[in-house]
Design a protein around this motif. Sequence first.
Motif, PDB file in Angstrom:
ATOM      1  N   MET A   1      -0.245 -10.693  -1.477  1.00 17.18           N
ATOM      2  CA  MET A   1      -0.311 -10.251  -0.077  1.00 17.18           C
ATOM      3  C   MET A   1      -1.637  -9.577   0.236  1.00 17.18           C
ATOM      4  SD  MET A   1       2.171  -6.920  -0.135  1.00 17.18           S
ATOM      5  CE  MET A   1       1.968  -5.641  -1.348  1.00 17.18           C
ATOM      6  N   PHE A   2      -2.308  -9.052  -0.820  1.00 20.77           N
ATOM      7  CA  PHE A   2      -3.578  -8.369  -0.590  1.00 20.77           C
ATOM      8  C   PHE A   2      -4.729  -9.351  -0.344  1.00 20.77           C
ATOM      9  CE2 PHE A   2      -1.136  -5.281  -3.096  1.00 20.77           C
ATOM     10  CZ  PHE A   2      -1.184  -4.196  -2.223  1.00 20.77           C
ATOM     11  N   ARG A   3      -4.514 -10.682  -0.647  1.00 24.19           N
ATOM     12  CA  ARG A   3      -5.581 -11.672  -0.451  1.00 24.19           C
ATOM     13  C   ARG A   3      -5.916 -11.880   1.030  1.00 24.19           C
ATOM     14  NH1 ARG A   3      -3.669 -16.302  -4.853  1.00 24.19           N
ATOM     15  NH2 ARG A   3      -4.054 -15.006  -6.730  1.00 24.19           N
ATOM     16  N   ARG A   4      -4.984 -11.540   1.895  1.00 19.14           N
ATOM     17  CA  ARG A   4      -5.226 -11.714   3.330  1.00 19.14           C
ATOM     18  C   ARG A   4      -6.288 -10.743   3.852  1.00 19.14           C
ATOM     19  NH1 ARG A   4       1.048 -12.009   5.444  1.00 19.14           N
ATOM     20  NH2 ARG A   4       1.685 -13.824   4.192  1.00 19.14           N
ATOM     21  N   ILE A   5      -6.502  -9.667   3.080  1.00 16.05           N
ATOM     22  CA  ILE A   5      -7.488  -8.669   3.508  1.00 16.05           C
ATOM     23  C   ILE A   5      -8.868  -9.147   3.065  1.00 16.05           C
ATOM     24  CG2 ILE A   5      -8.187  -6.248   3.322  1.00 16.05           C
ATOM     25  CD1 ILE A   5      -5.247  -5.622   2.658  1.00 16.05           C
ATOM     26  N   LYS A   6      -9.718  -9.446   4.014  1.00 16.61           N
ATOM     27  CA  LYS A   6     -11.014 -10.050   3.723  1.00 16.61           C
ATOM     28  C   LYS A   6     -11.992  -9.072   3.080  1.00 16.61           C
ATOM     29  CE  LYS A   6      -9.637 -13.918   5.470  1.00 16.61           C
ATOM     30  NZ  LYS A   6      -9.344 -15.045   4.544  1.00 16.61           N
ATOM     31  N   ASN A   7     -11.964  -7.803   3.562  1.00 15.54           N
ATOM     32  CA  ASN A   7     -12.890  -6.807   3.025  1.00 15.54           C
ATOM     33  C   ASN A   7     -12.435  -6.391   1.621  1.00 15.54           C
ATOM     34  OD1 ASN A   7     -14.128  -4.225   2.380  1.00 15.54           O
ATOM     35  ND2 ASN A   7     -14.815  -4.187   4.525  1.00 15.54           N
ATOM     36  N   GLN A   8     -13.277  -6.751   0.627  1.00 17.02           N
ATOM     37  CA  GLN A   8     -12.841  -6.526  -0.752  1.00 17.02           C
ATOM     38  C   GLN A   8     -12.697  -5.038  -1.083  1.00 17.02           C
ATOM     39  OE1 GLN A   8     -15.581  -7.882  -3.714  1.00 17.02           O
ATOM     40  NE2 GLN A   8     -17.412  -7.086  -2.642  1.00 17.02           N
ATOM     41  N   TYR A   9     -13.534  -4.200  -0.474  1.00 15.89           N
ATOM     42  CA  TYR A   9     -13.442  -2.769  -0.773  1.00 15.89           C
ATOM     43  C   TYR A   9     -12.129  -2.191  -0.238  1.00 15.89           C
ATOM     44  CZ  TYR A   9     -18.374  -3.330  -1.878  1.00 15.89           C
ATOM     45  OH  TYR A   9     -19.542  -3.741  -2.436  1.00 15.89           O
ATOM     46  N   LEU A  10     -11.805  -2.643   0.992  1.00 18.99           N
ATOM     47  CA  LEU A  10     -10.538  -2.194   1.555  1.00 18.99           C
ATOM     48  C   LEU A  10      -9.379  -2.729   0.732  1.00 18.99           C
ATOM     49  CD1 LEU A  10      -8.920  -0.787   3.765  1.00 18.99           C
ATOM     50  CD2 LEU A  10      -9.118  -2.887   5.147  1.00 18.99           C
ATOM     51  N   ARG A  11      -9.500  -4.019   0.297  1.00 22.28           N
ATOM     52  CA  ARG A  11      -8.443  -4.627  -0.521  1.00 22.28           C
ATOM     53  C   ARG A  11      -8.240  -3.845  -1.823  1.00 22.28           C
ATOM     54  NH1 ARG A  11     -10.242  -9.438  -0.544  1.00 22.28           N
ATOM     55  NH2 ARG A  11     -11.188  -9.567  -2.629  1.00 22.28           N
ATOM     56  N   TYR A  12      -9.345  -3.538  -2.495  1.00 22.35           N
ATOM     57  CA  TYR A  12      -9.220  -2.806  -3.762  1.00 22.35           C
ATOM     58  C   TYR A  12      -8.655  -1.404  -3.544  1.00 22.35           C
ATOM     59  CZ  TYR A  12     -12.036  -6.505  -5.872  1.00 22.35           C
ATOM     60  OH  TYR A  12     -12.497  -7.699  -6.331  1.00 22.35           O
ATOM     61  N   PHE A  13      -9.044  -0.798  -2.426  1.00 19.64           N
ATOM     62  CA  PHE A  13      -8.533   0.545  -2.128  1.00 19.64           C
ATOM     63  C   PHE A  13      -7.025   0.511  -1.903  1.00 19.64           C
ATOM     64  CE2 PHE A  13      -7.427   3.786   1.060  1.00 19.64           C
ATOM     65  CZ  PHE A  13      -7.725   4.936   0.328  1.00 19.64           C
ATOM     66  N   LEU A  14      -6.575  -0.524  -1.122  1.00 19.81           N
ATOM     67  CA  LEU A  14      -5.137  -0.634  -0.854  1.00 19.81           C
ATOM     68  C   LEU A  14      -4.354  -0.977  -2.115  1.00 19.81           C
ATOM     69  CD1 LEU A  14      -5.180  -2.458   2.602  1.00 19.81           C
ATOM     70  CD2 LEU A  14      -4.646  -0.062   2.139  1.00 19.81           C
ATOM     71  N   ILE A  15      -4.943  -1.810  -2.968  1.00 24.65           N
ATOM     72  CA  ILE A  15      -4.283  -2.115  -4.247  1.00 24.65           C
ATOM     73  C   ILE A  15      -4.132  -0.843  -5.075  1.00 24.65           C
ATOM     74  CG2 ILE A  15      -4.579  -3.304  -6.461  1.00 24.65           C
ATOM     75  CD1 ILE A  15      -5.905  -5.603  -4.911  1.00 24.65           C
ATOM     76  N   PHE A  16      -5.196  -0.038  -5.074  1.00 24.43           N
ATOM     77  CA  PHE A  16      -5.150   1.235  -5.803  1.00 24.43           C
ATOM     78  C   PHE A  16      -4.041   2.133  -5.257  1.00 24.43           C
ATOM     79  CE2 PHE A  16      -6.523   5.706  -5.915  1.00 24.43           C
ATOM     80  CZ  PHE A  16      -6.525   5.909  -7.286  1.00 24.43           C
ATOM     81  N   ILE A  17      -3.999   2.264  -3.919  1.00 26.31           N
ATOM     82  CA  ILE A  17      -2.962   3.098  -3.290  1.00 26.31           C
ATOM     83  C   ILE A  17      -1.571   2.558  -3.626  1.00 26.31           C
ATOM     84  CG2 ILE A  17      -1.984   3.860  -1.094  1.00 26.31           C
ATOM     85  CD1 ILE A  17      -4.537   5.307  -1.879  1.00 26.31           C
ATOM     86  N   TYR A  18      -1.436   1.239  -3.596  1.00 23.91           N
ATOM     87  CA  TYR A  18      -0.145   0.608  -3.888  1.00 23.91           C
ATOM     88  C   TYR A  18       0.338   0.994  -5.294  1.00 23.91           C
ATOM     89  CZ  TYR A  18       3.280  -3.095  -4.822  1.00 23.91           C
ATOM     90  OH  TYR A  18       4.419  -3.778  -5.154  1.00 23.91           O
ATOM     91  N   PHE A  19      -0.558   0.877  -6.271  1.00 24.02           N
ATOM     92  CA  PHE A  19      -0.157   1.185  -7.642  1.00 24.02           C
ATOM     93  C   PHE A  19       0.055   2.683  -7.847  1.00 24.02           C
ATOM     94  CE2 PHE A  19      -1.699  -3.123  -8.541  1.00 24.02           C
ATOM     95  CZ  PHE A  19      -0.668  -3.578  -9.359  1.00 24.02           C
ATOM     96  N   VAL A  20      -0.680   3.483  -7.090  1.00 26.30           N
ATOM     97  CA  VAL A  20      -0.434   4.933  -7.150  1.00 26.30           C
ATOM     98  C   VAL A  20       0.975   5.254  -6.671  1.00 26.30           C
ATOM     99  CG1 VAL A  20      -1.045   7.162  -6.110  1.00 26.30           C
ATOM    100  CG2 VAL A  20      -2.832   5.672  -7.011  1.00 26.30           C
ATOM    101  N   VAL A  21       1.369   4.608  -5.558  1.00 32.05           N
ATOM    102  CA  VAL A  21       2.726   4.821  -5.025  1.00 32.05           C
ATOM    103  C   VAL A  21       3.770   4.366  -6.036  1.00 32.05           C
ATOM    104  CG1 VAL A  21       4.350   4.136  -3.226  1.00 32.05           C
ATOM    105  CG2 VAL A  21       1.983   4.690  -2.614  1.00 32.05           C
ATOM    106  N   ILE A  22       3.539   3.171  -6.611  1.00 31.96           N
ATOM    107  CA  ILE A  22       4.465   2.669  -7.635  1.00 31.96           C
ATOM    108  C   ILE A  22       4.544   3.628  -8.810  1.00 31.96           C
ATOM    109  CG2 ILE A  22       4.844   0.834  -9.325  1.00 31.96           C
ATOM    110  CD1 ILE A  22       5.557   0.010  -6.504  1.00 31.96           C
TER     111      ILE A  22
END
Length: 777
Positions: A1-22
């Motif tokens: 689902m994170f592939r839809r985010i074009k900006n890679q920095y934003l994508r990596y940041f959201l992935i980081f936040i996601y795993f922090v929440v998990i």
Amino acid sequence: MFRRIKNQYLRYFLIFIYFVVIFFCAIEINFLWLFGYSPDMHDIKNPSMSLASEVYYADGTLIGRYYKENRSPVEFKQISPNIINALIATEDVRFYHHNGVDFYSFFTSVLSTASGERRGGSTITQQLAKNLFETRKKKSQGFIKHVPLIRTIVFKCKEWLTAFKIEHVYSKQEILTLYLNTVPFGNNTFGIKTASLKLFNKTPDKVNADESATLIGMLKATSTYNPINNPKHSLERRNTVLGQMLKYNYIRKADYDTSISQPIKLDLSYVENEGQGDSYIRQAVGRWLKKWLKENDYDLYEDGLKIYTTIDPRLQQYAEEAVAEKMKMLQKRFNNLWGNKNPWQDLNGVEIKDFLLKAEQHLPIYAMLQKKYGNNTALINKYFEQPKHMKVFTWNGEKDTTFSSADSIKYYTRLLNTGMMTMEPTSGKIKVWVGGIDYRYFNYDHVNQARRQAGSTFKPFAYLTALDNGFSPCDKFTDKPVSIKYTDEGRAQVWEPNNADFHFSYQEMSLRWAMGKSVNSITAQVTEKVGWDKVVEYAHKAGIESPLKAIPSVSLGSNDVSVYEMVRAYSTFLNKGKKVDPLLITKITDQDGTVLKEFTLKEEQVISEETAWLMLYMFRGGMEEPGGTSQALWEYPGLWKKSSNQIGGKTGTSSKYVDGWYMGITKDLVTGVWVGDDDRSVHFTSSETGEGSHTALPIFARFMEKVYADPKSGYTPGPFPKPWVKITKKYDCPSPLPVVDSAQTDSLFRPLDSLKAQPAGPPAVTPTIPETKATDR
């Protein structure tokens, strides 16, 4: 689902936040038991103090609780603003601007640590989470505890989660109050009130800015910055805290300059009077359970156990009332005897000149003062002579006074103490446990911690040995001087005991008469006949556990024993010759009522039923034989309202009237009472004031009067049990009535009843048949 985010920095940041929440969710639910338990909202609303263990009387009423923290909670309004300001300025200056976790302080502390300056980033709320909910203790750890770096991250994340929950439930004032009530100050001191009282003899609302800075400064390292043990480091830390208070405008520059120039002024005179529901019984239960707790991996102060004792609240109340009533009278007698003179004397009756100095040197604070003042005796003496405000124990209630420490030692050394225990031999249940006159001031338990010379209460073990080895109660010995040769540690010795009245009658007496009158010379002869080694063997067999030195004087009570083991041993006679393991606890349950352990009676046949019954008959001799040492019991009419009542017992007094004992036996109960001073150099000076018949016996008598007066007590007067088996030995041998000059006696003889007739209560006054005066050692 994170592939839809074009900006890679934003994508990596959201992935980081996601795993922090998990990751946080996994910690919260203890995924696969990796992270250990985290406090939930129920725990937050009901802190772990609710897991205190509780101890109950036999009827289910509460005696007291056990919890680890030595603290006395206070409300926010009872805390000085100086303490609050010092705490916030030093520990969490942004306390009012975050929701439990201060990420700004956290990241700046990380940067400071990276640059070589270590600085903590935990908020007050996080510290509360760690202190109150023990987020780093073993019970809160999972498998991840074996991975060092990850373990630290998990610990920190748990504190964050718990801090957010705390901020959700409590207000800022409540958080500060909880924190200051739970924070440790070292040396088993928890909470701001206990710490401020111990160090400054002030409640938290009275401490000034520099005292507050000293207290808050300790929180960084309670040992390093302890003002008693490390005054130099504590002073430096106090000034650092004052600097923080100045920096954040909590104190004025002038006040700061004045404070940092002053030394830390401690006041260590505070005596803890609030026992947190503490008592001799509560402490006895703790000692009783020590082995079981260790073997079963339970913590008495954390695991919320419910402990049910055998103590009867009615009998316990009557015992405490009897002790208070009689000990108050004894203390008055003692004070009148000594007046303004110092009562501490050596064996020759000479005052011990260095008594006070030695008493001071035995206090824990003396070593601290030596360290603080560099063994400067003048400064140490000045401390002990400095007047201080304090509360002291009196028999008219707690008293506010001004004493120096030296005055306090003199005062408390003159106070007599006691130990008392009552047991029901047939069930093994301990019904009464009075460890002293007041637990708040005298923590030492005189039931099973103290051991004192038993005096004549030990004589029955010599007669027990005789009866179980061929003798009968009617066998006769002559009251005459005795000289016994023996060897002690390779050295030849000669023992020549005197009677308590320093007189030998040269009269022939039965064993029953000799034991009832407590004749030393005949006891010594009996001991020589049966062997002192044998007497020691039978004492141990009956229930004495203390080491006993096997020498001829053992039968006269030259060894130290406890009230507990004496009651246990005497109970063997009323329990048909079966030695019992006394029961103080019946069962232990968890918080939900699940039974964890039940304690049942353990007994062992150690002497024959015939010998046991004959010993009960011998004990009655103290009341029925001429000059019997228990005859003061006739002065208590409440004991004899039922004409068939019988009481047996034995008085005891150690040399110089240091220890007074009475061991009382009724048809249902065995009671032991000891009276004396904690320091053996302090004592009465005559038989009229200090014998067991005048000190310990009255406590037993008053106690039993109260028990018999209460129909709901479950215990009534009545005769001793009839023989359990056929008695093969001769025992019915009435002693001759002594005929003496009535001017030389102060009491009347009670005619002996035969074994077939029961006592009919106190005798009528019969001037023509006076009784010889009873003396006992």
